[in-house]
Design a protein around this motif. Structure first.
Motif, PDB file in Angstrom:
ATOM      1  N   ASP A 129       0.899  -1.308   0.028  1.00  0.00           N
ATOM      2  CA  ASP A 129      -0.033  -0.130   0.030  1.00  0.00           C
ATOM      3  C   ASP A 129       0.799   1.347  -0.171  1.00  0.00           C
ATOM      4  N   TRP A 130       2.046   1.182   0.746  1.00  0.00           N
ATOM      5  CA  TRP A 130       2.902   2.439   0.641  1.00  0.00           C
ATOM      6  C   TRP A 130       3.429   2.540  -0.806  1.00  0.00           C
ATOM      7  N   GLY A 131       3.532   1.482  -1.393  1.00  0.00           N
ATOM      8  CA  GLY A 131       4.337   1.646  -2.723  1.00  0.00           C
ATOM      9  C   GLY A 131       3.091   2.182  -3.611  1.00  0.00           C
ATOM     10  N   LYS A 132       1.968   1.738  -3.473  1.00  0.00           N
ATOM     11  CA  LYS A 132       0.949   2.334  -4.398  1.00  0.00           C
ATOM     12  C   LYS A 132       0.602   3.699  -4.056  1.00  0.00           C
ATOM     13  N   ALA A 133       0.735   4.034  -2.935  1.00  0.00           N
ATOM     14  CA  ALA A 133       0.621   5.667  -2.507  1.00  0.00           C
ATOM     15  C   ALA A 133       1.610   6.330  -3.217  1.00  0.00           C
ATOM     16  N   LEU A 134       2.843   5.771  -3.377  1.00  0.00           N
ATOM     17  CA  LEU A 134       3.890   6.689  -4.190  1.00  0.00           C
ATOM     18  C   LEU A 134       3.578   6.627  -5.709  1.00  0.00           C
ATOM     19  N   GLY A 135       2.809   5.808  -6.144  1.00  0.00           N
ATOM     20  CA  GLY A 135       2.514   5.683  -7.469  1.00  0.00           C
ATOM     21  C   GLY A 135       3.198   4.822  -8.202  1.00  0.00           C
ATOM     22  N   THR A 136       3.500   3.618  -7.610  1.00  0.00           N
ATOM     23  CA  THR A 136       4.223   2.476  -8.396  1.00  0.00           C
ATOM     24  C   THR A 136       3.350   1.513  -9.063  1.00  0.00           C
ATOM     25  N   GLY A 137       1.871   1.683  -8.899  1.00  0.00           N
ATOM     26  CA  GLY A 137       1.111   0.793  -9.468  1.00  0.00           C
ATOM     27  C   GLY A 137       0.841  -0.293  -9.121  1.00  0.00           C
ATOM     28  N   GLY A 138       1.715  -0.988  -7.976  1.00  0.00           N
ATOM     29  CA  GLY A 138       1.396  -2.213  -7.423  1.00  0.00           C
ATOM     30  C   GLY A 138       1.744  -3.257  -8.108  1.00  0.00           C
ATOM     31  N   THR A 139       0.940  -4.363  -8.067  1.00  0.00           N
ATOM     32  CA  THR A 139       1.068  -5.553  -9.084  1.00  0.00           C
ATOM     33  C   THR A 139       1.114  -5.298 -10.430  1.00  0.00           C
ATOM     34  N   LYS A 140      -0.017  -4.399 -10.803  1.00  0.00           N
ATOM     35  CA  LYS A 140      -0.247  -4.011 -12.138  1.00  0.00           C
ATOM     36  C   LYS A 140       0.787  -3.232 -12.991  1.00  0.00           C
ATOM     37  N   GLY A 141       1.794  -2.790 -12.184  1.00  0.00           N
ATOM     38  CA  GLY A 141       2.646  -2.056 -12.590  1.00  0.00           C
ATOM     39  C   GLY A 141       2.470  -0.588 -13.272  1.00  0.00           C
ATOM     40  N   LEU A 142       3.136  -0.018 -14.325  1.00  0.00           N
ATOM     41  CA  LEU A 142       2.806   1.189 -14.797  1.00  0.00           C
ATOM     42  C   LEU A 142       3.157   1.038 -16.318  1.00  0.00           C
ATOM     43  N   VAL A 143       1.950   1.661 -17.076  1.00  0.00           N
ATOM     44  CA  VAL A 143       1.562   1.645 -18.604  1.00  0.00           C
ATOM     45  C   VAL A 143       1.429   3.215 -18.838  1.00  0.00           C
ATOM     46  N   GLY A 144       2.051   3.275 -20.132  1.00  0.00           N
ATOM     47  CA  GLY A 144       1.882   4.639 -20.715  1.00  0.00           C
ATOM     48  C   GLY A 144       2.783   5.636 -20.268  1.00  0.00           C
ATOM     49  N   ILE A 145       3.927   5.128 -19.850  1.00  0.00           N
ATOM     50  CA  ILE A 145       5.032   6.029 -19.431  1.00  0.00           C
ATOM     51  C   ILE A 145       5.540   6.903 -20.434  1.00  0.00           C
ATOM     52  N   PRO A 146       5.674   8.172 -20.312  1.00  0.00           N
ATOM     53  CA  PRO A 146       6.018   9.213 -21.401  1.00  0.00           C
ATOM     54  C   PRO A 146       7.070   8.833 -22.089  1.00  0.00           C
ATOM     55  N   ARG A 147       7.319   8.944 -23.348  1.00  0.00           N
ATOM     56  CA  ARG A 147       8.445   8.825 -24.201  1.00  0.00           C
ATOM     57  C   ARG A 147       9.192   9.777 -24.146  1.00  0.00           C
ATOM     58  N   LEU A 148      10.329   9.875 -24.746  1.00  0.00           N
ATOM     59  CA  LEU A 148      11.249  11.222 -24.867  1.00  0.00           C
ATOM     60  C   LEU A 148      10.938  11.735 -26.280  1.00  0.00           C
ATOM     61  N   SER A 149      10.867  13.085 -26.087  1.00  0.00           N
ATOM     62  CA  SER A 149      10.886  14.000 -27.308  1.00  0.00           C
ATOM     63  C   SER A 149      11.905  15.111 -27.281  1.00  0.00           C
ATOM     64  N   VAL A 150      11.962  15.426 -28.576  1.00  0.00           N
ATOM     65  CA  VAL A 150      12.889  16.454 -28.886  1.00  0.00           C
ATOM     66  C   VAL A 150      12.055  17.543 -29.625  1.00  0.00           C
ATOM     67  N   GLY A 151      11.879  18.833 -28.921  1.00  0.00           N
ATOM     68  CA  GLY A 151      11.323  19.671 -29.582  1.00  0.00           C
ATOM     69  C   GLY A 151       9.860  19.169 -29.944  1.00  0.00           C
ATOM     70  N   GLY A 152       9.271  19.305 -31.183  1.00  0.00           N
ATOM     71  CA  GLY A 152       8.097  18.795 -31.291  1.00  0.00           C
ATOM     72  C   GLY A 152       7.838  17.400 -31.809  1.00  0.00           C
ATOM     73  N   TYR A 153       9.106  16.642 -31.737  1.00  0.00           N
ATOM     74  CA  TYR A 153       9.160  15.122 -32.397  1.00  0.00           C
ATOM     75  C   TYR A 153       9.270  14.259 -31.153  1.00  0.00           C
ATOM     76  N   ARG A 154       8.342  13.264 -31.116  1.00  0.00           N
ATOM     77  CA  ARG A 154       8.248  12.298 -30.199  1.00  0.00           C
ATOM     78  C   ARG A 154       8.910  11.057 -30.462  1.00  0.00           C
ATOM     79  N   PHE A 155       9.742  10.345 -29.657  1.00  0.00           N
ATOM     80  CA  PHE A 155      10.353   9.120 -30.119  1.00  0.00           C
ATOM     81  C   PHE A 155       9.307   8.053 -30.296  1.00  0.00           C
ATOM     82  N   GLN A 156       9.300   7.439 -31.420  1.00  0.00           N
ATOM     83  CA  GLN A 156       8.334   6.274 -31.692  1.00  0.00           C
ATOM     84  C   GLN A 156       9.115   4.810 -31.339  1.00  0.00           C
ATOM     85  N   SER A 157       8.129   3.912 -31.324  1.00  0.00           N
ATOM     86  CA  SER A 157       8.597   2.599 -30.852  1.00  0.00           C
ATOM     87  C   SER A 157       8.762   1.683 -32.241  1.00  0.00           C
TER      88      SER A 157
END
Length: 345
Positions: A129-157
């Motif tokens: 619960d402490w980890g979830k409070a910090l925003g770790t996402g618990g067992t589900k983890g984290l998705v949609g983490i921001p990608r790097l970008s330079v100016g208006g260009y966003r790095f693609q997968s």
């Protein structure tokens, strides 16, 4: 160490030119990006184990701290990943310094056990619960983490050239910092405390200071690599800490490349990452084949690839494998040589 620096600079030039030839091969590009990330982590770990002689097994924890720290800062605070990564690396460095402080009174196996225990404790904290409070996402983890970008260009997968050159920048900066540290008074103090602690202390080397420095610097670079890794993958879960796969691979990278040598662990990272991927065809036999390959490498290169190839003594692979041939030649010409192939007086 100049030969190692020359090899590193040659590797940087080759890596910088590779996307011009294989930029469209996504599989190889992905592997190369992972190689450069793992190279920083393995070389930073070797700074503690190989150079300073402190057997620590908590390096994956520092990588996870950097990864979770950067992901949470960029997602919750809306900070740019370019700013979130160094902040997360600093957090990892602070944790590393605290771990170093705890390890000051410990020696040998106890340092390894304590640092490995920290890694084991981090996973339950993340899903608590402490980890979830910090925003770790618990067992589900984290998705949609921001990608790097330079100016208006966003790095693609699916366009990996920008990711490749960003990883190359991480690789160059990380290894140059380690090289400068090894060449500085810090590096000499690390080696002195490793080889002869009492003599080093007698010369005025401050063990307290340099232990904290090596833990903090190693954790800083490892956390930075972990932060880059999470923005590259875009997802993160506690699986990074569970299991021993990544832990063992990073440890093998150091042994194969050569512990205590600049660029040794980094070279091992490139070799082991590709070998591990190439062995996917073996399926269930993969661990056995991989283990046999590692045993062969250790037999041929007992000091690691760099240490054995550049060894001036009889420990190099070609010297040891050539010894039976020299003995047979000596016997064939009437015993004009001894067992090592040198002429008798």
């Amino acid at each position: 160490m100049r030969r190692e620096l020359g090899l590193f600079l040659a590797a940087v030039v080759v890596l910088a030119l590779l996307p011009l030839a294989i930029g469209g091969n996504l599989i190889v590009m992905q592997l190369l990006i992972l190689c450069m990330i793992y190279a920083v982590v393995a070389q930073a770990w070797d700074l503690v184990m190989g150079v300073a002689g402190l057997f620590t097994f908590g390096q994956i924890a520092f990588m996870a701290i950097g990864a979770y720290g950067s992901a949470i800062i960029s997602m919750r605070l809306g900070l740019s990943p370019w700013l979130a990564m160094p902040v997360a690396a600093c957090i990892s460095a602070v944790v590393g310094a605290v771990v170093g402080l705890i390890c000051l009174r410990l020696r040998g196996d106890y340092v390894a056990l304590l640092t490995f225990a920290i890694q084991l404790l981090l996973a339950p904290f993340i899903i608590s619960d402490w980890g979830k409070a910090l925003g770790t996402g618990g067992t589900k983890g984290l998705v949609g983490i921001p990608r790097l970008s330079v100016g208006g260009y966003r790095f693609q997968s699916l366009e990996l050239r920008p990711w490749f050159y960003a990883a190359l920048g991480l690789f160059v900066v990380g290894l140059l910092v380690i090289y400068l540290a090894m060449r500085s008074n810090w590096g000499r103090a690390f080696v002195a405390l490793r080889d002869s602690p009492r003599f080093a202390k007698g010369l005025g080397v401050n063990e307290f200071k340099y232990k904290l420095l090596v833990f903090a610097l190693s954790a800083l670079l490892t956390g930075l690599a972990g932060a880059f890794y999470v923005h590259y993958t875009g997802v993160l879960s506690v699986k990074l800490l569970n299991g021993l796969d990544l832990f063992l691979l990073l440890l093998i990278m150091q042994v194969v490349g050569g512990m205590g040598r600049f660029f040794g662990a980094a070279l091992g990272a490139f070799i082991i990452t590709f070998v591990n991927d190439w062995l996917r065809f073996a399926e269930s036999y993969r661990p056995m084949v991989f283990g046999a390959a590692i045993i062969l490498l250790v037999i041929l290169f007992p000091q690691g690839i760099l240490g054995s190839i550049w060894s001036k003594g009889p420990s190099g692979p070609f010297q040891r494998l050539g010894a039976p041939v020299r003995r047979r030649l000596a016997a064939a010409v009437g015993g004009k040589g001894d067992a090592t192939g040198s002429e008798k007086p």
